[in-house]
Design an enzyme around this catalytic site. Structure first.
Site, mmCIF file in Angstrom:
data_model
loop_
_atom_site.group_PDB
_atom_site.id
_atom_site.type_symbol
_atom_site.label_atom_id
_atom_site.label_comp_id
_atom_site.label_asym_id
_atom_site.label_seq_id
_atom_site.Cartn_x
_atom_site.Cartn_y
_atom_site.Cartn_z
ATOM 1 N N PHE A 1 0.856 -1.186 0.000
ATOM 2 C CA PHE A 1 0.000 0.000 0.000
ATOM 3 C C PHE A 1 0.896 1.243 0.000
ATOM 4 O O PHE A 1 1.963 1.250 0.615
ATOM 5 C CB PHE A 1 -0.931 -0.019 1.216
ATOM 6 C CG PHE A 1 -1.885 1.137 1.242
ATOM 7 C CD1 PHE A 1 -2.785 1.338 0.206
ATOM 8 C CD2 PHE A 1 -1.872 2.045 2.295
ATOM 9 C CE1 PHE A 1 -3.653 2.420 0.210
ATOM 10 C CE2 PHE A 1 -2.746 3.121 2.309
ATOM 11 C CZ PHE A 1 -3.631 3.305 1.268
ATOM 12 N N ASP B 1 6.077 -3.292 8.759
ATOM 13 C CA ASP B 1 4.742 -2.811 8.410
ATOM 14 C C ASP B 1 3.842 -4.042 8.520
ATOM 15 O O ASP B 1 3.770 -4.865 7.614
ATOM 16 C CB ASP B 1 4.716 -2.211 7.006
ATOM 17 C CG ASP B 1 3.328 -1.696 6.632
ATOM 18 O OD1 ASP B 1 2.341 -2.167 7.236
ATOM 19 O OD2 ASP B 1 3.222 -0.843 5.734
ATOM 20 N N HIS C 1 -1.101 -5.970 7.791
ATOM 21 C CA HIS C 1 -1.934 -7.106 7.365
ATOM 22 C C HIS C 1 -1.757 -8.274 8.336
ATOM 23 O O HIS C 1 -2.002 -9.410 7.965
ATOM 24 C CB HIS C 1 -1.512 -7.600 5.976
ATOM 25 C CG HIS C 1 -1.717 -6.618 4.861
ATOM 26 N ND1 HIS C 1 -1.360 -6.891 3.565
ATOM 27 C CD2 HIS C 1 -2.260 -5.373 4.843
ATOM 28 C CE1 HIS C 1 -1.651 -5.858 2.788
ATOM 29 N NE2 HIS C 1 -2.195 -4.916 3.549
ATOM 30 N N GLN D 1 -8.089 0.359 10.031
ATOM 31 C CA GLN D 1 -8.950 1.032 9.064
ATOM 32 C C GLN D 1 -10.090 0.072 8.681
ATOM 33 O O GLN D 1 -10.028 -1.137 8.928
ATOM 34 C CB GLN D 1 -8.068 1.446 7.868
ATOM 35 C CG GLN D 1 -8.769 2.173 6.748
ATOM 36 C CD GLN D 1 -9.217 1.222 5.664
ATOM 37 O OE1 GLN D 1 -8.771 0.085 5.616
ATOM 38 N NE2 GLN D 1 -10.109 1.697 4.808
ATOM 39 N N LYS E 1 -9.700 -3.478 7.268
ATOM 40 C CA LYS E 1 -8.732 -4.365 7.915
ATOM 41 C C LYS E 1 -9.425 -5.424 8.776
ATOM 42 O O LYS E 1 -10.595 -5.288 9.114
ATOM 43 C CB LYS E 1 -7.741 -3.542 8.747
ATOM 44 C CG LYS E 1 -7.039 -2.454 7.942
ATOM 45 C CD LYS E 1 -6.185 -3.003 6.792
ATOM 46 C CE LYS E 1 -5.764 -1.922 5.838
ATOM 47 N NZ LYS E 1 -4.375 -1.601 5.823
ATOM 48 N N ARG F 1 4.088 15.892 24.529
ATOM 49 C CA ARG F 1 4.079 15.846 26.003
ATOM 50 C C ARG F 1 5.163 14.892 26.511
ATOM 51 O O ARG F 1 5.596 13.976 25.800
ATOM 52 C CB ARG F 1 2.715 15.403 26.518
ATOM 53 C CG ARG F 1 1.626 16.434 26.288
ATOM 54 C CD ARG F 1 0.420 16.202 27.195
ATOM 55 N NE ARG F 1 -0.397 17.405 27.210
ATOM 56 C CZ ARG F 1 -1.427 17.619 26.371
ATOM 57 N NH1 ARG F 1 -1.796 16.700 25.506
ATOM 58 N NH2 ARG F 1 -2.110 18.751 26.442
ATOM 59 N N TYR G 1 0.910 21.114 30.386
ATOM 60 C CA TYR G 1 1.315 22.067 29.343
ATOM 61 C C TYR G 1 2.831 22.146 29.190
ATOM 62 O O TYR G 1 3.377 23.198 28.889
ATOM 63 C CB TYR G 1 0.710 23.445 29.607
ATOM 64 C CG TYR G 1 -0.767 23.491 29.267
ATOM 65 C CD1 TYR G 1 -1.218 23.109 27.997
ATOM 66 C CD2 TYR G 1 -1.718 23.904 30.209
ATOM 67 C CE1 TYR G 1 -2.570 23.123 27.692
ATOM 68 C CE2 TYR G 1 -3.060 23.929 29.901
ATOM 69 C CZ TYR G 1 -3.490 23.533 28.641
ATOM 70 O OH TYR G 1 -4.823 23.554 28.326
ATOM 71 N N ARG H 1 -4.149 11.008 18.258
ATOM 72 C CA ARG H 1 -4.661 10.112 19.300
ATOM 73 C C ARG H 1 -5.909 9.358 18.843
ATOM 74 O O ARG H 1 -6.681 9.832 18.010
ATOM 75 C CB ARG H 1 -5.000 10.923 20.554
ATOM 76 C CG ARG H 1 -3.805 11.528 21.233
ATOM 77 C CD ARG H 1 -4.219 12.338 22.438
ATOM 78 N NE ARG H 1 -5.125 13.412 22.089
ATOM 79 C CZ ARG H 1 -4.836 14.721 22.217
ATOM 80 N NH1 ARG H 1 -3.659 15.103 22.684
ATOM 81 N NH2 ARG H 1 -5.713 15.626 21.885
HETATM 82 C C1 LIG Z 1 -3.742 -0.226 5.288
HETATM 83 C C2 LIG Z 1 -2.277 -0.205 5.198
HETATM 84 C C3 LIG Z 1 -1.517 0.864 5.706
HETATM 85 C C4 LIG Z 1 -2.118 2.152 6.214
HETATM 86 O O1 LIG Z 1 -3.114 2.024 7.108
HETATM 87 P P1 LIG Z 1 -4.275 3.140 7.248
HETATM 88 O O2 LIG Z 1 -4.835 2.811 8.592
HETATM 89 O O3 LIG Z 1 -5.232 2.906 6.138
HETATM 90 O O4 LIG Z 1 -3.641 4.468 7.210
HETATM 91 C C5 LIG Z 1 -0.134 0.761 5.656
HETATM 92 N N1 LIG Z 1 0.476 -0.302 5.128
HETATM 93 C C6 LIG Z 1 -0.224 -1.329 4.595
HETATM 94 C C7 LIG Z 1 0.528 -2.487 4.038
HETATM 95 C C8 LIG Z 1 -1.621 -1.298 4.601
HETATM 96 O O5 LIG Z 1 -2.304 -2.291 4.026
#
Ligand SMILES: *Cc1c(COP(=O)(O)O)cnc(C)c1O
Length: 417
Positions: free
Chosen positions: A94, A165, A168, A191, A194, A223, A230, A240
């Protein structure tokens, strides 16, 4: 011989596939509980979710964010990735894996993937390392864990960190260890598409307490741990998660294992069925991937055997009532955002990073990633939640198309004329 649905025949599959997302009274109750408590902001539920997710991935720490993309951006910054640095990423992923490197001010360098698992190819990673390389980013593509042993060797040799990453890979394991705990840190996404979701959401996992503290600070306005409200120790941002999202995610966590098991069973059925159909090739499983997740089920299509294109095949499969897709249109580096523009004045609001910088990918080429964009077929995770009879219908539809492929070849000829 029945007529193909795309040519006006009856569909193989007429009823709907499992809907996504999935929820019930647990999510409903959790959401109303937060609403009525009046505690909507970054509190107990967020903390509880972070602890439970860290435990699921066998990590000491987890820092939530509002998306997988911002989790990547924060992780790169916390690891000190910035201007002048290079980050090695796979060419097939992605877009966010690479664009977040640019957001951190650095340059993505694309390594090719392996046809067997669609994950970054360690041999090509080794070739792409330069004195400017700051990190290596394996993507556990579709849920298949990248070749972590080999990648770790390369990373150790060059004293570079691995950032997983794992967007998945919820619940995934390699040699019994959770993904996101194998490298210096990992990132996950929640997201809407997912395998567990709160509409949007993300998380960074790590065993490194200092890195976790830095990520926490960056996600929460700079922070300082134990500091005053603050008091801002660094330039951070606000990405967040809300208590509403955390409450949904806590309910969704309970679905990970039963859903994972169903998808894995469906994948085993498909592996067995598709291996018997000429010109199709499922991906390889790696025994070190001790708990395999499936965000996608991918298989190779052989146009030379079928004498039709992958796109024609997918169109015919969709017409039969099977929700398959072609996946990414191109390798990441071939996206418009990474290519020099024809006319930079076309759209002044869009500045392509390739313009006027060393981000010129017009000569980058990763042949396996390019071949993947042409000939892979995707089925999504929610399709894999269908019952066994449904899953076998996918193979039935594919066999029907195979038997009648000459009709598609002829249609193509007729279309050309
Ligand atoms: C979905 C995805 C992202 C980003 O996630 P979002 O929550 O959509 O920003 C990053 N890397 C991979 C491989 C993804 O499939």
């Amino acid at each position: 011989m029945s007529k193909l649905a795309i040519l006006g025949g009856a569909k193989t599959c007429n009823s709907a596939w499992p809907a996504w997302p999935v929820w019930d009274d647990n999510e409903r109750g959790a959401l109303l509980g937060v609403l009525e408590s009046g505690q909507w902001w970054y509190g107990e539920k967020v903390g509880q979710f972070e602890r439970e997710f860290a435990e699921l991935q066998s990590c000491r720490f987890a820092v939530s964010t509002n998306s997988g993309t911002t989790a990547l951006e924060i992780a790169y910054r916390a690891m000190g990735v910035g201007p002048g640095d290079e980050v090695v990423v796979p060419a097939y992923t992605f877009i966010a894996t690479a664009t977040s490197v640019v957001f951190a001010g650095a340059k993505p360098v694309f390594a090719d993937i392996r046809a067997d698992d669609l994950c970054i190819d360690p041999a090509d990673v080794a070739r792409k390392i330069t004195p400017r390389t700051k990190a290596i980013v394996p993507v556990h593509f579709a849920g298949h864990v990248a070749a972590m042993d080999h990648l770790q060797e390369i990373a150790d040799k060059h004293r570079l960190p691995l950032l997983e990453d794992a967007c998945h890979s919820w619940g995934g394991q390699w040699n019994g260890q959770g993904t996101g705990s194998l490298g210096r840190c990992g990132v996950f996404s929640f997201q809407a598409s997912k395998n567990i979701s709160s509409g949007e959401g993300g998380i960074i996992t790590t065993n490194d307490e200092r890195l976790a503290d830095c990520c926490r600070s960056l996600t929460n306005c700079g922070r300082i741990k134990g500091g005053m409200w603050y008091e801002h120790g660094q330039v951070g941002t606000n990405v967040r998660l809300t208590e509403f999202q955390a409450a949904i995610l806590l309910a969704q966590l309970k679905r990970i294992e039963p859903h994972r098991a169903r998808r894995a069973a469906a994948a085993a059925t498909l592996d067995e069925e598709l291996a018997q159909i000429p010109g199709l090739r499922p991906l390889k499983n790696d025994p070190r991937n001790t708990r395999r997740t499936y965000h996608l089920y991918c298989f190779w299509f052989g146009p030379e055997v079928w004498e039709i294109s992958r796109d024609q095949f997918v169109d015919a499969l969709n017409a039969e009532g099977i929700p398959a897709s072609c996946g990414y249109l191109s390798p990441v580096y071939a996206n418009v955002c990474f290519q020099p523009g024809d006319n930079p004045a076309d759209n002044p609001t869009i500045r392509r990073p390739a313009e006027g910088s060393d981000l010129d990918f017009s000569r980058t080429s990763c042949p396996v990633a390019e071949e993947t964009c042409k000939n892979i077929v995707w089925l999504t995770q929610s399709t894999l939640l269908a019952d066994e009879d449904r899953i076998r219908m996918i193979a039935l539809a594919i066999r029907k198309i195979y038997r009648n492929r000459i009709d598609l070849q002829n249609k193509e000829l007729a279309d050309v004329r």
